[in-house]
Write a protein that holds these residues in place. Sequence first.
Motif, PDB file in Angstrom:
ATOM      1  N   LYS A  22      16.776  36.312  11.069  1.00 25.74           N
ATOM      2  CA  LYS A  22      17.911  36.363  11.982  1.00 25.74           C
ATOM      3  C   LYS A  22      18.964  35.341  11.589  1.00 25.74           C
ATOM      4  N   ILE A  23      20.187  35.773  11.530  1.00 28.05           N
ATOM      5  CA  ILE A  23      21.289  34.840  11.291  1.00 28.05           C
ATOM      6  C   ILE A  23      22.319  35.036  12.396  1.00 28.05           C
ATOM      7  N   SER A  24      22.669  33.917  13.004  1.00 28.74           N
ATOM      8  CA  SER A  24      23.597  33.988  14.126  1.00 28.74           C
ATOM      9  C   SER A  24      24.781  33.061  13.871  1.00 28.74           C
ATOM     10  N   TRP A  25      25.978  33.614  13.848  1.00 26.59           N
ATOM     11  CA  TRP A  25      27.189  32.811  13.680  1.00 26.59           C
ATOM     12  C   TRP A  25      27.857  32.625  15.047  1.00 26.59           C
ATOM     13  N   GLN A  77      40.685  20.978   0.161  1.00 24.80           N
ATOM     14  CA  GLN A  77      39.297  20.757   0.597  1.00 24.80           C
ATOM     15  C   GLN A  77      38.488  21.972   0.179  1.00 24.80           C
ATOM     16  N   PHE A  78      37.517  21.755  -0.679  1.00 26.55           N
ATOM     17  CA  PHE A  78      36.730  22.881  -1.182  1.00 26.55           C
ATOM     18  C   PHE A  78      35.261  22.577  -0.997  1.00 26.55           C
ATOM     19  N   GLU A  79      34.773  22.639   0.249  1.00 26.84           N
ATOM     20  CA  GLU A  79      33.379  22.273   0.380  1.00 26.84           C
ATOM     21  C   GLU A  79      32.492  23.501   0.245  1.00 26.84           C
ATOM     22  N   ARG A  80      31.253  23.198   0.028  1.00 25.67           N
ATOM     23  CA  ARG A  80      30.292  24.257  -0.272  1.00 25.67           C
ATOM     24  C   ARG A  80      29.041  23.958   0.530  1.00 25.67           C
ATOM     25  N   THR A  81      28.581  24.890   1.279  1.00 25.80           N
ATOM     26  CA  THR A  81      27.389  24.662   2.082  1.00 25.80           C
ATOM     27  C   THR A  81      26.342  25.714   1.729  1.00 25.80           C
ATOM     28  N   LEU A  82      25.108  25.249   1.636  1.00 28.57           N
ATOM     29  CA  LEU A  82      24.015  26.159   1.295  1.00 28.57           C
ATOM     30  C   LEU A  82      22.846  25.850   2.221  1.00 28.57           C
ATOM     31  N   ILE A  83      22.384  26.860   2.951  1.00 27.69           N
ATOM     32  CA  ILE A  83      21.250  26.656   3.857  1.00 27.69           C
ATOM     33  C   ILE A  83      20.178  27.674   3.516  1.00 27.69           C
ATOM     34  N   ILE A  84      18.970  27.173   3.276  1.00 27.75           N
ATOM     35  CA  ILE A  84      17.867  28.062   2.952  1.00 27.75           C
ATOM     36  C   ILE A  84      16.778  27.881   3.995  1.00 27.75           C
ATOM     37  N   ALA A  85      16.408  28.961   4.650  1.00 33.12           N
ATOM     38  CA  ALA A  85      15.319  28.891   5.627  1.00 33.12           C
ATOM     39  C   ALA A  85      14.159  29.728   5.092  1.00 33.12           C
ATOM     40  N   ALA A 140      39.433  25.880   1.236  1.00 28.20           N
ATOM     41  CA  ALA A 140      38.775  27.117   0.803  1.00 28.20           C
ATOM     42  C   ALA A 140      37.295  26.834   0.616  1.00 28.20           C
ATOM     43  N   ALA A 141      36.551  26.975   1.690  1.00 28.96           N
ATOM     44  CA  ALA A 141      35.128  26.654   1.640  1.00 28.96           C
ATOM     45  C   ALA A 141      34.302  27.907   1.379  1.00 28.96           C
ATOM     46  N   VAL A 142      33.076  27.676   0.931  1.00 32.37           N
ATOM     47  CA  VAL A 142      32.116  28.772   0.819  1.00 32.37           C
ATOM     48  C   VAL A 142      30.826  28.329   1.500  1.00 32.37           C
ATOM     49  N   VAL A 143      30.308  29.170   2.358  1.00 34.32           N
ATOM     50  CA  VAL A 143      29.040  28.877   3.019  1.00 34.32           C
ATOM     51  C   VAL A 143      28.076  30.019   2.717  1.00 34.32           C
ATOM     52  N   GLU A 144      26.887  29.651   2.255  1.00 37.98           N
ATOM     53  CA  GLU A 144      25.873  30.668   1.984  1.00 37.98           C
ATOM     54  C   GLU A 144      24.615  30.354   2.785  1.00 37.98           C
ATOM     55  N   LEU A 145      24.101  31.358   3.476  1.00 39.83           N
ATOM     56  CA  LEU A 145      22.873  31.181   4.240  1.00 39.83           C
ATOM     57  C   LEU A 145      21.839  32.177   3.727  1.00 39.83           C
ATOM     58  N   ILE A 146      20.610  31.736   3.614  1.00 37.80           N
ATOM     59  CA  ILE A 146      19.543  32.642   3.199  1.00 37.80           C
ATOM     60  C   ILE A 146      18.379  32.504   4.178  1.00 37.80           C
ATOM     61  N   ALA A 147      18.008  33.618   4.777  1.00 39.93           N
ATOM     62  CA  ALA A 147      16.883  33.593   5.712  1.00 39.93           C
ATOM     63  C   ALA A 147      15.783  34.515   5.172  1.00 39.93           C
ATOM     64  N   LEU A 148      14.602  33.957   4.985  1.00 39.60           N
ATOM     65  CA  LEU A 148      13.469  34.749   4.493  1.00 39.60           C
ATOM     66  C   LEU A 148      12.669  35.288   5.684  1.00 39.60           C
ATOM     67  N   ASP A 149      11.526  35.914   5.425  1.00 35.37           N
ATOM     68  CA  ASP A 149      10.764  36.574   6.495  1.00 35.37           C
ATOM     69  C   ASP A 149      10.645  35.713   7.754  1.00 35.37           C
ATOM     70  N   LYS A 160      32.226  32.939   4.404  1.00 37.90           N
ATOM     71  CA  LYS A 160      30.939  32.569   4.979  1.00 37.90           C
ATOM     72  C   LYS A 160      30.070  33.806   5.030  1.00 37.90           C
ATOM     73  N   ARG A 161      28.892  33.696   4.476  1.00 40.26           N
ATOM     74  CA  ARG A 161      28.058  34.894   4.466  1.00 40.26           C
ATOM     75  C   ARG A 161      26.590  34.520   4.563  1.00 40.26           C
ATOM     76  N   GLY A 162      25.876  35.270   5.350  1.00 35.62           N
ATOM     77  CA  GLY A 162      24.447  35.034   5.478  1.00 35.62           C
ATOM     78  C   GLY A 162      23.679  36.242   4.967  1.00 35.62           C
ATOM     79  N   HIS A 163      22.572  35.965   4.355  1.00 38.04           N
ATOM     80  CA  HIS A 163      21.762  37.048   3.812  1.00 38.04           C
ATOM     81  C   HIS A 163      20.413  37.053   4.534  1.00 38.04           C
ATOM     82  N   CYS A 164      20.201  38.043   5.377  1.00 39.05           N
ATOM     83  CA  CYS A 164      18.900  38.188   6.017  1.00 39.05           C
ATOM     84  C   CYS A 164      18.012  38.913   5.013  1.00 39.05           C
TER      85      CYS A 164
END
Lengths: 263, 411, 480
Positions: free
Chosen positions: C298-301, C218-226, C250-259, C288-292
């Motif tokens: 704010k990123i909350s896991w 299972q290789f899913e990929r998640t991308l969230i852009i705020a 082996a999943a990868v999750v990427e989060l991006i939070a702007l101002d 899993k990684r979030g980029h503030c």
Amino acid sequence: MLKSETKLILEVCDLHANVEDQPILNGVNLQVYAGEIHAIMGRNGSGKSTLSKVIAGHPAYKITGGTIKFEDNNLLDLDPEERARLGVFLGFQYPIEIPGVSNLEFLRVSTNARREYEKKEELDTFEFEDFVQEKLKIVKMDPAFLNRSVNEGFSGGEKKRNEILQMALLEPKLAILDETDSGLDIDALRVVAAGVNKLATPNTATILITHYQRLLNEITPNYVHVMANGKILKTAGKELALQLEKSGYDWIEQISSNKEENQ
Amino acid sequence: MKTECLEWLEQLPSPDGVLASEQLIGRESLRNLGLPKKYSEAWRLTNLKRIEKILKLPLAQSNQYENSIDKNQWPEIPKDGVRIILNNETNYKTNLPNGIRFLSNDDIKETINLSHQSIDETNDWGVSVNKACNNKLLALKVDGLEEQSLEILIPSQKETLNPSRILLVLGKKAKLKLLQVIIGEGKSSNNNLIQIHLDEGSELNHGLICFGKNDSSLFTQACIKQNIDSKYELNAIQHGWSISRFEPRVFQQNGKAKTKLNGLQISSEKQQLATHSLVNFNGPEGELEQLQKSIAADQSHCIFNGAVKVPKEAQKTNASQLSRNLLISKAARIDTKPELEIVADDVKCAHGATISQLQEEELFYLRSRGIDSNQAATLLLKGYCQEIINNLPVAAERWQILNQIIENLNK
Amino acid sequence: MTGQNTVDKLVSKPYKYGFVTDIETEKIDKGINEDVIKLISRKKDEPEFLLEFRLRAYKQWLKMKEPNWADLKYPKINYQDIIYYAAPKKSEKKASLDDVDPKLLETFDKLGIPLSEQKRLSNVAVDAVFDSVSIATTYKEKLAEHGVVFCSISEAVVDYPELIKRYLGSVVPISDNYFAALNSAVFSDGSFVYIPKGINCPMELSSYFRINSGDTGQFERTLIIAEERSSVSYLEGCTAPMFDTNTLHAAVVELIALDDASIKYSTVQNWYAGNEEGVGGIYNFVTKRGHCRGKRSKISWSQVETGSAITWKYPSCILQGEKSVGEFYSVALTNNLQKADTGTKMIHIGAQTRSTIVSKGISAGKSSNSYRGLVQIGPQATGARNYSQCDSMLIGDQASANTYPYIRSQQPQSNVEHEASTCRISEDQLFYLQSRGINFEEAISMMVSGFCQDVFNQLPMEFAAEADKLLALKLEGSVG
């Protein structure tokens, strides 16, 4: 009142202050003359403690308006240590514990800093020990506390005695005691109050910040001020404290909000 | 990297003396280890360039000792005190107080073998270097119920590598206050290994002062084996080395012993000081109280790695560890890593770590009493150090280490 | 009714989600090579840039070594023995749920995630992923009214190629680590979320991952852009059938939070953990990684980790924007021979950034549960603050709890505080509760849930209760 004959020690004019962008003081006015004892009362969060810290120069507060004059000095231009040397003393509500720093050394260094400013001779280790023994009697403190770290492991009462001991050593012109009565049992309160009374002279002034009448039974104030929302709402004689004890703060806040509405 | 180690081993004199077999062991493990490597967890933060320099230094010669040591800075020996100076042949025959004696060669063989279990030199670079090149041993036994005190001074000769080793055995209920002082000199390296055996009910107050200067380096390993009801208190201070690494390892053989580890490292300029401690509880009801402090100034780097292992056998262990760090310069750096491994369910283990600068509230309190900010900061730094220094054996006072530390920090 | 035996008996409960859906599946051949990657890409009708992305990642992966530093011992994975793509036949996404294979709907019903219009949760939009594909996303239209995009990543690749090009791999680069590289080469499906400027997403978004085939990775990929001033709360859940072989996830999750944006990402992970002897179960190796990125973002896991044979994940925050905030709340429960090595990384780059870490580990059986975290305060992070708290609870004397907090500071105007403790359920506490008439199992579960409360409080309401139940199930055993 014959104020013109006595000396103005502290003059706070329209003082505004923020902490972390949050306004805490919103225009405080206060005059304190030599020989006077003032009591400032008010609910938690009314700005009493902030006022005392701002006068002492705590770096966390940002002054956004107004002035504080101490005798001929503009206090806001001075560092905390310079204010202390001039004779401003703040008795902390929560005296800070400093592990490892010897209480005796701390007391000696600070006493000498103040004495130097007053052009008195510096006390060496031995002279200071004699001097401090004398002052210990005022607060009835066990000399063993001198050899411990500053306030570390002291009980609430011991900490407050240590504060009054510092006051006795530094001989300030203006002593601001921030809730010195909190956390004290009745015996300790009496000892601390007796110390304060003993140290009060016609040339010095005292500001007591407190919640309770019981401290004012021991130390009689000339004026009682009530603070709310970062302002002094009402000033009167000692009878005001009794009234507050009986009726709480609501009625004063009521009156003042009515006043504001009418304006 | 391995070849540098091999070249160094080549030029060592052939093994001899009471430590001959140890030399063989050390050389064999160095042959396999080579130099420490960046990618191993234990060395990833270490400035390896400075380590490489160590093996380029010639071994110190004891006949050169008198000419090459600067004794001016040593305080006088107190009247009834005893100071043993290591690496000075004559001093191995000092008069010892009643109750302390030199171990015989037979005793040494037996005891050294016993401690192999607690030192895993195959994985241990510092110990291996010591074993490989060191042929002198100070071996002492303390007996009786009277409290003894002793100072062991370990100087370094300039521009040489100075290995030394101590074996210290405390018999049942014996008590000792030991002050161990290691002094670095210009471009020298010091490598000290101390093995301590504490028998039932014995108590050791171990003060360790490690003061280096001018591009000196230090490896010091303390391997402590504690039997039940013994107490071990360590107060270790490191300061002034270009690079230093202190590795105290405590092994509570059968649990039910008390261990107190206090450490203080003060780094300035471009120094890198490290403490890697390990406490292993091998039986029930052991106690540990550990406080590690660091101050990093200028462009220096302080490292702490504190492992605590509580296996299944060690039920009712009570261990606490605190790492408190002061970062007082923008270019300095602090790394701290507590490491707790627990497989017993009925234990109390806590650890904590903080990194900050001097507390604003404390500074304000002092300033509000008329003390200026520099003086207030100095007072606080002194107080911070004093919490550890105060616990050193009384004999340490003569070394006036606090003044030296503060002087160096104010430079 | 005291003693270790009872506790031991209580800590295991049969895995409730272990059934297999009998459905015709299209699978490609086992193994990985460039052709396989091209085939996956073709099956998904991907644009050229994505194929290039995959191939670059594959080349990178070939150069990398499987890591072994986390002290997790497991048999060597044969990467040529894994199927990298499996999908239910006739799996093209249907316009209406009515066209979805009823067996699939039934599967999700059984898992407690009803998808059909009548039964679905009223305030949660769900993206359901079955093996390698997303089979349905609910409430898409309603979300679209607010400009919120919530769809499978395969759809996003086609519909929003610009966003994908810009952000995919921007937080977790393809060369980040061995498993991230592998994921980047072969990722199958996953969720994509885009919240436009100033929008607070009107409902909870949720993805549910179901592994059905035993030999499929299972290789899913998640991308969230705020985008600026937006906010979203997202939850993922995962289960898998019981197989006696190990399956790689082996999943990868990427989060991006702007101002001023805020992303809350919650996970309830309940992959099959293997049996009492440690046979079977999922290897859960996730990045899993979030980029503030923005100021005050704010990123909350929050995570509740109860499943998998081996879990290896460190949801992290890169706190770049001034005054940005990172949070990590975690409960990890391990039992039998499970191994969990989890924690977070808080990388403080910007000034006045703040982070909070609360981690609760519960180890039972012969399991091993480690917290491994990094708090790093960079030279520019003036006024940065971190507070971490890591507590472990041990049940029985065979389990291990380890704590490895790495702390580094290069900024004096900052404050890092870490606290950790270990405790067990004391006989006295148990006795106290029992003496008030609470039965043994309930007492244990009350105390475990009390221990985890700080974390449960961070979960979205609907799921906090579920997480609590999940822990209770794992622990209670004899009830029901």
